[in-house]
Design a protein around this motif. Structure first.
Motif, PDB file in Angstrom:
ATOM      1  N   GLU A 134       4.675 -12.530 -35.961  1.00 30.67           N
ATOM      2  CA  GLU A 134       4.604 -11.349 -36.818  1.00 30.67           C
ATOM      3  C   GLU A 134       5.672 -10.305 -36.479  1.00 30.67           C
ATOM      4  O   GLU A 134       5.719  -9.246 -37.114  1.00 30.67           O
ATOM      5  N   ASN A 135       6.483 -10.620 -35.473  1.00 26.17           N
ATOM      6  CA  ASN A 135       7.531  -9.693 -35.032  1.00 26.17           C
ATOM      7  C   ASN A 135       6.937  -8.327 -34.680  1.00 26.17           C
ATOM      8  O   ASN A 135       7.414  -7.278 -35.117  1.00 26.17           O
ATOM      9  N   MET A 139     -11.167 -10.081 -32.129  1.00 28.55           N
ATOM     10  CA  MET A 139      -9.737 -10.176 -31.861  1.00 28.55           C
ATOM     11  C   MET A 139      -9.227 -11.563 -32.272  1.00 28.55           C
ATOM     12  O   MET A 139      -9.968 -12.540 -32.191  1.00 28.55           O
ATOM     13  N   ARG A 140      -7.984 -11.599 -32.670  1.00 25.74           N
ATOM     14  CA  ARG A 140      -7.407 -12.872 -33.108  1.00 25.74           C
ATOM     15  C   ARG A 140      -6.925 -13.718 -31.942  1.00 25.74           C
ATOM     16  O   ARG A 140      -6.463 -14.848 -32.145  1.00 25.74           O
ATOM     17  N   PHE A 141      -7.001 -13.205 -30.749  1.00 28.56           N
ATOM     18  CA  PHE A 141      -6.487 -13.937 -29.589  1.00 28.56           C
ATOM     19  C   PHE A 141      -7.535 -13.984 -28.481  1.00 28.56           C
ATOM     20  O   PHE A 141      -8.330 -13.057 -28.313  1.00 28.56           O
ATOM     21  N   GLU A 142      -7.534 -15.078 -27.750  1.00 29.56           N
ATOM     22  CA  GLU A 142      -8.418 -15.227 -26.596  1.00 29.56           C
ATOM     23  C   GLU A 142      -7.626 -15.377 -25.310  1.00 29.56           C
ATOM     24  O   GLU A 142      -8.159 -15.175 -24.224  1.00 29.56           O
ATOM     25  N   THR A 143      -6.347 -15.757 -25.458  1.00 30.49           N
ATOM     26  CA  THR A 143      -5.495 -15.956 -24.291  1.00 30.49           C
ATOM     27  C   THR A 143      -4.207 -15.153 -24.454  1.00 30.49           C
ATOM     28  O   THR A 143      -3.858 -14.721 -25.563  1.00 30.49           O
ATOM     29  N   LEU A 144      -3.496 -14.992 -23.354  1.00 30.05           N
ATOM     30  CA  LEU A 144      -2.217 -14.282 -23.409  1.00 30.05           C
ATOM     31  C   LEU A 144      -1.173 -15.095 -24.155  1.00 30.05           C
ATOM     32  O   LEU A 144      -0.299 -14.538 -24.823  1.00 30.05           O
ATOM     33  N   ASP A 145      -1.275 -16.411 -24.056  1.00 35.69           N
ATOM     34  CA  ASP A 145      -0.345 -17.268 -24.782  1.00 35.69           C
ATOM     35  C   ASP A 145      -0.516 -17.097 -26.287  1.00 35.69           C
ATOM     36  O   ASP A 145       0.458 -16.992 -27.040  1.00 35.69           O
ATOM     37  N   GLU A 185       2.195 -15.532 -29.000  1.00 35.81           N
ATOM     38  CA  GLU A 185       2.555 -16.280 -30.208  1.00 35.81           C
ATOM     39  C   GLU A 185       2.388 -15.416 -31.459  1.00 35.81           C
ATOM     40  O   GLU A 185       3.225 -15.457 -32.367  1.00 35.81           O
ATOM     41  N   ILE A 186       1.324 -14.643 -31.522  1.00 32.79           N
ATOM     42  CA  ILE A 186       1.097 -13.741 -32.655  1.00 32.79           C
ATOM     43  C   ILE A 186       2.222 -12.713 -32.731  1.00 32.79           C
ATOM     44  O   ILE A 186       2.754 -12.420 -33.811  1.00 32.79           O
TER      45      ILE A 186
END
Length: 310
Positions: A16-17, A1-7, A11-12
């Motif tokens: 990327e809308n 996954m490209r994210f580890e946190t909710l923040d 932001e993604i």
């Protein structure tokens, strides 16, 4: 996954809308090597199981094998039909549906762990009742499951979703946060509002112990599912109204880890503390142990060959 946190997730979405659901679907497809259509189809199957569990819990026999629980979802549904409930129709419906699914679990029925079997009623309770209320198509709710999944992914990797590790805040608490964030997005809220809903929801569950009577996922688990669905709706409404979590959701998740790690072992699914250790809890446990021994003895005697009478 490209994210580890909710923040990072929010932001993604902003960059990327995209919605949280869209990001999660794309990332899961890439990570697993399975097409997005197939990943979506699999999730759609899970949602059908959730809907079936709601229906079974409201109409079928949900008496648990222990005999401790079953039928409370029907009681709540019947009570609602008698007139205006104190809670109000939509929230009371979500509560009844959450109880229904949790009772199906206790009666060894088919459910989807969201994120665990102990918290399996909260997301279906919120989702199925909302679908009926707003007339949403199944596909919309399936997207909501991807939103919930992304939130659960972050919680699991930064704290815990296991009652044995972090208490009931890790199971029911996580499910409440997942349902709250998903509900915000289903209602048209932004990813940032969804993240705030998670923070608001989790703050209300910090320190919740896991104290199953007799070690069974019944008391107080089932009732907590029903009340958890109501909390999720409240947190979603707060976030949609513009209320933010002053302590960022990711920091709240960090506190979940801290509190869960500090929680005494007897309050982490061992059935040795909390409600399980009350006089009534101990009495019920003793009765169930004796019942099991009696049944085991009867089964053993029934399987023994006849004695030699010569």
């Amino acid at each position: 996954m490209r994210f580890e946190t909710l923040d990072q997730l929010a932001e993604i979405c902003l960059k990327e809308n995209k919605t949280i659901a869209e990001v999660m679907l794309a990332d899961q497809s890439k990570e697993t090597g399975i097409s997005a259509d197939e990943v979506f189809r699999q999730m759609a199957e899970y949602y059908q199981v959730m809907k079936e569990a709601v229906q079974k819990g409201l109409t079928g026999n949900t008496k648990s094998r222990s005999g401790l629980t079953g039928g409370d979802a029907k009681k709540v549904a019947d009570y609602m039909r008698q007139g205006e409930s104190s809670l109000g129709g939509p929230s009371a419906t979500a509560m009844a549906y959450a109880l229904a699914v949790s009772e199906v679990n206790a009666s060894m029925g088919r459910i989807i762990a969201t994120p665990t079997a102990g918290s399996c009623g909260i997301i279906p309770g919120v989702f199925v009742s909302a679908q009926e209320r707003f007339g949403w198509e199944d596909d919309k709710l399936v997207h909501g499951l991807f939103t919930a999944g992304a939130i659960g992914f972050v919680i699991a990797n930064n704290a815990s979703i296991s009652g044995a590790e972090g208490g009931c805040q890790a199971e029911v608490g996580s499910a409440i946060g997942m349902a709250a964030g998903a509900m915000v997005e289903l209602r048209g809220g932004s990813a940032q509002q969804a993240v705030h809903a998670v923070g608001l929801a989790l703050k209300n569950c910090l320190g919740l112990i896991c104290d199953p009577v007799a070690g069974l996922v019944e008391i107080p688990c089932i009732v907590r599912n029903g009340l958890g669905a109501v909390t999720a709706l409240a947190a979603a409404d707060m976030a949609l109204a513009g209320v933010g979590s002053v302590i960022p959701a990711d920091e709240v998740i960090g506190v979940m880890l801290e509190v869960g790690s500090a929680m005494p072992t007897k309050h982490r699914e061992t059935g040795k503390g909390g409600l399980a250790a009350t006089p009534t809890g101990r009495k019920l446990t003793k009765e169930l142990v004796e019942q099991r021994r009696r049944k085991a003895k009867e089964a053993k005697e029934a399987n023994q060959p006849p004695s030699d009478t010569k």
